[in-house]
Write a protein that holds these residues in place. Structure first.
Motif, mmCIF file in Angstrom:
data_model
loop_
_atom_site.group_PDB
_atom_site.id
_atom_site.type_symbol
_atom_site.label_atom_id
_atom_site.label_comp_id
_atom_site.label_asym_id
_atom_site.label_seq_id
_atom_site.Cartn_x
_atom_site.Cartn_y
_atom_site.Cartn_z
ATOM 1 N N VAL A 249 0.859 -1.188 0.000
ATOM 2 C CA VAL A 249 0.000 0.000 0.000
ATOM 3 C C VAL A 249 0.893 1.235 0.000
ATOM 4 O O VAL A 249 2.046 1.187 0.437
ATOM 5 C CB VAL A 249 -0.933 0.076 1.233
ATOM 6 C CG1 VAL A 249 -1.817 -1.156 1.317
ATOM 7 C CG2 VAL A 249 -0.148 0.270 2.523
ATOM 8 N N PHE A 250 0.336 2.324 -0.505
ATOM 9 C CA PHE A 250 1.006 3.617 -0.358
ATOM 10 C C PHE A 250 0.255 4.407 0.702
ATOM 11 O O PHE A 250 -0.965 4.543 0.640
ATOM 12 C CB PHE A 250 1.013 4.413 -1.665
ATOM 13 C CG PHE A 250 1.498 5.823 -1.463
ATOM 14 C CD1 PHE A 250 2.825 6.066 -1.130
ATOM 15 C CD2 PHE A 250 0.627 6.899 -1.551
ATOM 16 C CE1 PHE A 250 3.270 7.360 -0.895
ATOM 17 C CE2 PHE A 250 1.076 8.197 -1.319
ATOM 18 C CZ PHE A 250 2.397 8.428 -0.992
ATOM 19 N N THR A 251 0.987 4.906 1.693
ATOM 20 C CA THR A 251 0.348 5.732 2.728
ATOM 21 C C THR A 251 1.204 6.952 3.028
ATOM 22 O O THR A 251 2.434 6.868 3.037
ATOM 23 C CB THR A 251 0.114 4.941 4.030
ATOM 24 O OG1 THR A 251 -0.410 5.838 5.013
ATOM 25 C CG2 THR A 251 1.389 4.293 4.552
ATOM 26 N N VAL A 332 -11.156 3.969 -3.853
ATOM 27 C CA VAL A 332 -9.724 3.769 -4.055
ATOM 28 C C VAL A 332 -9.494 3.646 -5.560
ATOM 29 O O VAL A 332 -10.185 2.899 -6.246
ATOM 30 C CB VAL A 332 -9.221 2.522 -3.302
ATOM 31 C CG1 VAL A 332 -7.774 2.205 -3.672
ATOM 32 C CG2 VAL A 332 -9.338 2.749 -1.798
ATOM 33 N N LEU A 333 -8.539 4.436 -6.059
ATOM 34 C CA LEU A 333 -8.316 4.510 -7.504
ATOM 35 C C LEU A 333 -7.224 3.548 -7.935
ATOM 36 O O LEU A 333 -6.175 3.465 -7.291
ATOM 37 C CB LEU A 333 -7.919 5.935 -7.888
ATOM 38 C CG LEU A 333 -8.883 7.027 -7.409
ATOM 39 C CD1 LEU A 333 -8.304 8.414 -7.695
ATOM 40 C CD2 LEU A 333 -10.242 6.865 -8.098
ATOM 41 N N ALA A 334 -7.481 2.855 -9.024
ATOM 42 C CA ALA A 334 -6.509 1.886 -9.534
ATOM 43 C C ALA A 334 -5.226 2.581 -9.971
ATOM 44 O O ALA A 334 -4.140 2.014 -9.918
ATOM 45 C CB ALA A 334 -7.114 1.112 -10.702
ATOM 46 N N HIS A 347 -8.740 8.582 11.196
ATOM 47 C CA HIS A 347 -7.992 9.753 10.756
ATOM 48 C C HIS A 347 -8.097 10.029 9.256
ATOM 49 O O HIS A 347 -7.333 10.835 8.724
ATOM 50 C CB HIS A 347 -6.528 9.612 11.204
ATOM 51 C CG HIS A 347 -6.419 9.382 12.682
ATOM 52 N ND1 HIS A 347 -6.841 10.325 13.596
ATOM 53 C CD2 HIS A 347 -6.022 8.292 13.406
ATOM 54 C CE1 HIS A 347 -6.677 9.839 14.824
ATOM 55 N NE2 HIS A 347 -6.190 8.602 14.741
ATOM 56 N N ASP A 348 -8.987 9.350 8.590
ATOM 57 C CA ASP A 348 -9.216 9.620 7.171
ATOM 58 C C ASP A 348 -10.731 9.579 6.953
ATOM 59 O O ASP A 348 -11.363 8.535 7.178
ATOM 60 C CB ASP A 348 -8.505 8.591 6.299
ATOM 61 C CG ASP A 348 -8.639 8.912 4.814
ATOM 62 O OD1 ASP A 348 -7.605 8.990 4.133
ATOM 63 O OD2 ASP A 348 -9.778 9.094 4.335
ATOM 64 N N GLN A 349 -11.280 10.686 6.518
ATOM 65 C CA GLN A 349 -12.738 10.797 6.441
ATOM 66 C C GLN A 349 -13.354 9.778 5.480
ATOM 67 O O GLN A 349 -14.408 9.216 5.743
ATOM 68 C CB GLN A 349 -13.133 12.222 6.034
ATOM 69 C CG GLN A 349 -14.616 12.523 6.181
ATOM 70 C CD GLN A 349 -15.076 12.403 7.643
ATOM 71 O OE1 GLN A 349 -14.426 12.889 8.568
ATOM 72 N NE2 GLN A 349 -16.194 11.722 7.861
HETATM 73 C C1 ANZ Z 1 -3.434 5.628 5.572
HETATM 74 C C2 ANZ Z 1 -3.915 6.961 5.962
HETATM 75 C C3 ANZ Z 1 -4.234 7.392 7.223
HETATM 76 C C4 ANZ Z 1 -3.962 7.821 4.911
HETATM 77 C C5 ANZ Z 1 -4.651 8.695 7.377
HETATM 78 C C6 ANZ Z 1 -4.390 9.125 4.999
HETATM 79 C C7 ANZ Z 1 -4.730 9.566 6.255
HETATM 80 P P1 ANZ Z 1 -2.242 11.946 -1.122
HETATM 81 O O1 ANZ Z 1 -1.877 12.890 -0.013
HETATM 82 O O2 ANZ Z 1 -3.234 12.481 -2.048
HETATM 83 O O3 ANZ Z 1 -1.038 11.342 -1.771
HETATM 84 N N1 ANZ Z 1 -4.540 6.534 -0.862
HETATM 85 C C8 ANZ Z 1 -3.427 5.954 -1.306
HETATM 86 N N2 ANZ Z 1 -3.614 5.393 -2.515
HETATM 87 C C9 ANZ Z 1 -4.880 5.657 -2.845
HETATM 88 C C10 ANZ Z 1 -5.688 5.333 -3.970
HETATM 89 N N3 ANZ Z 1 -5.206 4.618 -4.988
HETATM 90 N N4 ANZ Z 1 -6.961 5.769 -4.000
HETATM 91 C C11 ANZ Z 1 -7.464 6.478 -2.965
HETATM 92 N N5 ANZ Z 1 -6.763 6.791 -1.892
HETATM 93 C C12 ANZ Z 1 -5.478 6.398 -1.814
HETATM 94 O O4 ANZ Z 1 -3.028 10.737 -0.406
HETATM 95 C C13 ANZ Z 1 -2.381 9.620 0.098
HETATM 96 C C14 ANZ Z 1 -3.333 8.905 0.999
HETATM 97 O O5 ANZ Z 1 -4.489 8.583 0.252
HETATM 98 C C15 ANZ Z 1 -2.750 7.629 1.529
HETATM 99 O O6 ANZ Z 1 -2.451 7.707 2.916
HETATM 100 C C16 ANZ Z 1 -3.938 6.673 1.475
HETATM 101 O O7 ANZ Z 1 -4.560 6.819 2.731
HETATM 102 C C17 ANZ Z 1 -4.808 7.221 0.396
HETATM 103 F F1 ANZ Z 1 -4.948 9.130 8.595
HETATM 104 O O8 ANZ Z 1 -3.000 5.808 4.202
HETATM 105 B B1 ANZ Z 1 -3.497 7.086 3.671
#
Ligand code: ANZ
Length: 821
Positions: A249-251, A332-334, A347-349
């Protein structure tokens, strides 16, 4: 002599300018070089009011720099491939070249009439084989470097135009050109690997800061979309027939790893179909059908109700070993990151909305002092202290991110990374009127580049009308005599690639071709590029804020890596002109508020239209044609021109003994104009020139008269200033003053600082009618400033001796009368 008549003035000068080659740069190193470029036009019909504005602005810069002694390059050409020509050809049963080149001739004639200071000897058209030969050559160099590649991929498809569209050409889910809703279609397409350059495209923007409009830089930054974060690998447990496997995953928030309560993959990614447990396969495929019908925009709309399907699998969190249910969902986008996420609903709406919709747990891991998201329904993402997270407890967000990356890195389950939103550039089009992709497909050798010495791969010239109509495959596929070739490698039967290139490829390097338009050893002479690049001032519409500019920047960087140019950036400075409106609205057929440029030129003359464009507002602001007065401009020009009739001193007369007051106006105008032009406040320069004309007229009629050398000096200055805005009138005035053409080559007048020092006047300050102080003030001091100055006078304070004030009468700049209470 006689009355001012713009038609006769317009008839007099073009041949002279041509003959003298006034606008051809010397390119001999005797002067510092400056390259001024206007975004080249697309040949749809004749020039319109928008062209008239943009090109008037660019010409001010070119002419100003020429006056200042630079060797100015200011070329013109046409972006002449593209769909409108093809559609016109289909309608008229013609070849696109007929429509294209006829329109180019019309526009060229209009540009000439418009008297832009262009070097016509460098003219180019991107649809000329001599040009697209090099577009193809560049494609092959990109191909060799691994920067052009083909992949089978779902792409945006316009069912009406029957062609693929770049993401940028999809506006609100519809085709940018025809408004038809865009669908997805899996096709084998060519891409440029612009993503390899994402970092440099972003970093080098610091060079452009202050020279490009901030909003354009912001749009580019946003488009490139850099995100710092981490790749984290989760193990998906074996399930029935399916073996264990890893998914990354990317986060951006590895600090929240302990808050992950479920796992989501993009519903339309292949991964979803690969992971799904047999029992859920039917549900997934139904869900996928629903998702396919949605546009990207709808999918990214955060207000939409969350939907998804459980895949019957579990992912193991590498940090705490927790088992997370794996879902497929459309939010979630491919195409972004890895197409899979760990969901942290606290922490993510988006994750929280999903958790609520499907009854999944919510666990806060960052205490921000706000209400628990599980209760409030609002995800928290501010600063705070990490909780519920084992080794991360007590850390701040930033410390937690660093620590979590360290932990996964040490465990070999992840690493810090940078992700970009930018996608590779889809460059192939299933249309006719573009540069053919110079690749041959051989059943034995696969993709084989057309050898350089066989370029250009010319478009066939016998296709016309209906044969060009969109059929879902390129019209070129039907031209069998063209398609069937022998393989350059094995000599066996092979087929040409039948797609053509996106026209943005043509426009990504045209500014380089202008530097050596007849060069035959390559797309441009590297020596010429060394001399002229980068473009010192680029002028064009903000509609090109992202694509054209980003693509050109990408090309420049690749060419730099190939050693063909030294510049990192193609356009050192950028000016976006405003729009020309009519009645506060953009001109359009449906509103019926269009203004025809040709009619305006016929009625008021070229100079009056140009002057009106420049005078209306600073270049970046919109011009409302309903609010301006080209007839007022024409009257002013006649007034300026008549000054030339009244100058009776000979050319070269020393102005030093002339009328000092008029000389002060002239020299102040010169000094201010220079600063204003450097700051692109062209409209104010026009206003200053008008003041100078008025002062000169007064000096002639009721002052020292037309024989005074200061009058000649003033009128020569008027001619030079006007040459930037009203070149015909200026040239005629210059000739009336006894000078050889062209005023465009006149030297920028030097201002004498001793003449521009502000004179002061004495203001008298009275209290109760008695003079109590005298102040030296600027002649144009405002009433407020003078009042304040008077009230802060020590003498006045002494006389008032604490008494209040009833009124203060101010007559700037001479008198202040204070009446005590
Ligand atoms: C866990 C997390 C916890 C996230 C949190 C955010 C907040 P930007 O900043 O736009 O790069 N993400 C990753 N890939 C995604 C995808 N293919 N489609 C939709 N969402 C995706 O956004 C990166 C964050 O968007 C990533 O970090 C992931 O959610 C989500 F409190 O991971 B995050």
């Amino acid at each position: 002599q006689g009355a001012y008549s713009f038609p006769s003035i317009e008839a007099r000068w073009p041949a002279v300018w041509d003959e003298l080659g006034v606008f051809t740069p010397r390119d001999d190193g005797t002067r510092e070089r400056r390259y001024v470029l206007d975004m080249f036009p697309y040949p749809s019909g004749d020039l319109h009011m928008g062209h008239a504005e943009a090109f008037a602005m660019g010409d001010v810069v070119a002419r100003y720099w020429r006056l200042k002694g630079y060797d100015v390059l200011h070329p013109i050409g046409w972006d002449s491939f593209g769909l409108p020509a093809e559609n016109a050809a289909i309608k008229r049963n013609a070849h696109p070249a007929e429509w294209t080149y006829a329109n180019i001739e019309t526009q060229a004639a209009s540009f000439k009439r418009y008297a832009l200071s262009l070097d016509w000897s460098r003219r180019l058209h991107t649809s000329d084989p001599e040009y697209y030969r090099w577009t193809q050559w560049l494609f092959l160099r990109f191909y060799e470097r691994g920067l052009a590649y083909r992949k089978n991929h779902p792409v945006n498809w316009c069912p009406k135009d029957q062609t693929v569209l770049a993401n940028e050409q999809v506006v609100n889910g519809a085709c940018e050109r025809c408004g038809t809703p865009v669908t997805k279609k899996a096709l084998n397409q060519w891409y440029f690997k612009i993503t390899d350059y994402a970092e440099r495209l972003l970093d080098d923007m610091t060079e452009l800061e202050g020279h490009w409009p901030e909003r354009v830089l912001a749009m580019q930054r946003n488009w490139i979309g850099r995100s710092e974060g981490a790749h984290v690998r989760f193990t998906i447990e074996a399930e029935g027939p399916q073996p264990e496997r890893e998914v990354t995953v990317f986060t951006t928030r590895p600090d929240t790893l302990y808050g992950a309560t479920f796992f989501v993959v993009a519903a339309d990614a292949e991964l979803a179909s690969e992971l799904v447990a047999p029992g859920q396969a039917q549900a997934l495929s139904e869900y996928q059908d629903r998702v396919k019908a949605l546009s990207e925009i709808e999918r990214q709309n955060t207000d939409r109700e969350k939907t998804g399907v459980f895949l019957g699998r579990y992912a193991v969190n590498p940090l705490n070993g927790e088992k997370l249910p794996v879902w497929a969902a459309d939010y979630v986008l491919a195409e972004y990151g890895t197409g899979a996420i760990m969901a942290v609903p606290a922490h993510d709406q988006r994750d929280l909305d999903f958790a609520k919709a499907f009854g999944l747990p919510v666990r806060a891991v960052l205490d921000t002092g706000e209400e628990d998201p599980a209760v409030s329904g609002v995800a928290t993402n501010g600063e705070g202290t990490i909780i519920n997270s084992g080794p991360l407890n007590g850390l701040s967000k930033a410390e937690g991110i660093a620590k979590a990356i360290e932990i996964v890195q040490d465990a070999g389950t992840g690493e810090g990374t940078i992700n970009y939103r930018l996608r590779d550039w889809l460059l192939s089009r299933q249309r006719f009127w573009g540069a053919p992709i110079p690749i041959i497909h051989c059943p034995v050798d696969g993709e084989v580049p057309v050898p350089d010495d066989e370029l250009p791969v010319r478009l066939p010239d016998d296709l016309r009308g209906e044969q060009l109509a969109p059929k879902g495959t390129s019209p070129l596929a039907a031209a069998e005599h063209w398609v069937n070739v022998t393989c350059p490698r094995c000599g066996g039967p092979a087929k040409r690639d039948t797609d053509t290139m996106d026209t943005f490829v043509d426009s990504s390097w045209y500014y380089l071709r202008y530097l050596s338009p007849d060069y035959t050893q390559g797309p441009f002479d590297p020596e010429a590029a060394r001399r002229w690049m980068p473009v010192a001032q680029y002028v064009g519409g903000v509609e090109h804020a992202i694509l054209h500019l980003l693509y050109s920047r990408f090309f420049t960087k690749v060419l730099k890596d190939m050693g063909l140019i030294d510049a990192d950036e193609p356009f050192a400075a950028l000016m976006n002109q405003g729009q020309v409106l009519n009645g506060g609205k953009a001109m359009s057929k449906s509103l019926g508020n269009g203004v025809d440029l040709g009619e305006q030129l016929d009625t008021y003359g070229v100079d009056a239209v140009r002057l009106t464009m420049v005078f209306a507002s600073p270049p970046e602001d919109d011009v409302d044609w309903a609010d301006v007065s080209p007839s007022g401009s024409a009257k002013f020009l006649a007034r300026a021109w008549r000054l030339g009739q009244d100058v009776t001193s000979a050319p070269g007369t020393d102005p030093s003994g002339g009328d000092r007051a008029l000389r002060a106006v002239t020299h102040r105008t010169i000094a201010e104009a220079e600063e204003l032009l450097d700051a692109h406040k062209f409209n104010v320069v026009v206003a200053k020139t008008m003041e100078l004309v008025n002062a000169t007229r007064k000096a002639i009629d009721s002052g020292p008269g037309g024989a005074d050398p200061a009058v000649r000096e003033a009128v020569e200055t008027v001619a030079v200033m006007l040459s930037m805005f009203a070149p015909y009138t200026a040239e005629d005035l210059w000739a009336a003053l006894g000078h050889e053409p062209s005023v465009a080559n006149a030297a920028w007048p030097q201002h004498d600082p001793s003449l521009t020092v502000e004179e002061t006047v004495t203001a008298v300050v009275q209290v109760a009618g008695k003079v109590r102080d005298r102040l030296e003030v600027a002649p144009d001091i405002s009433e407020d400033a003078l009042r304040e100055l008077a009230l802060s006078s020590q003498n006045v304070a002494r006389v008032l001796d604490g008494r209040g004030i009833r009124t203060v009468i101010v007559r700037a700049p001479k008198l202040v009368n204070i009446v005590p209470a």
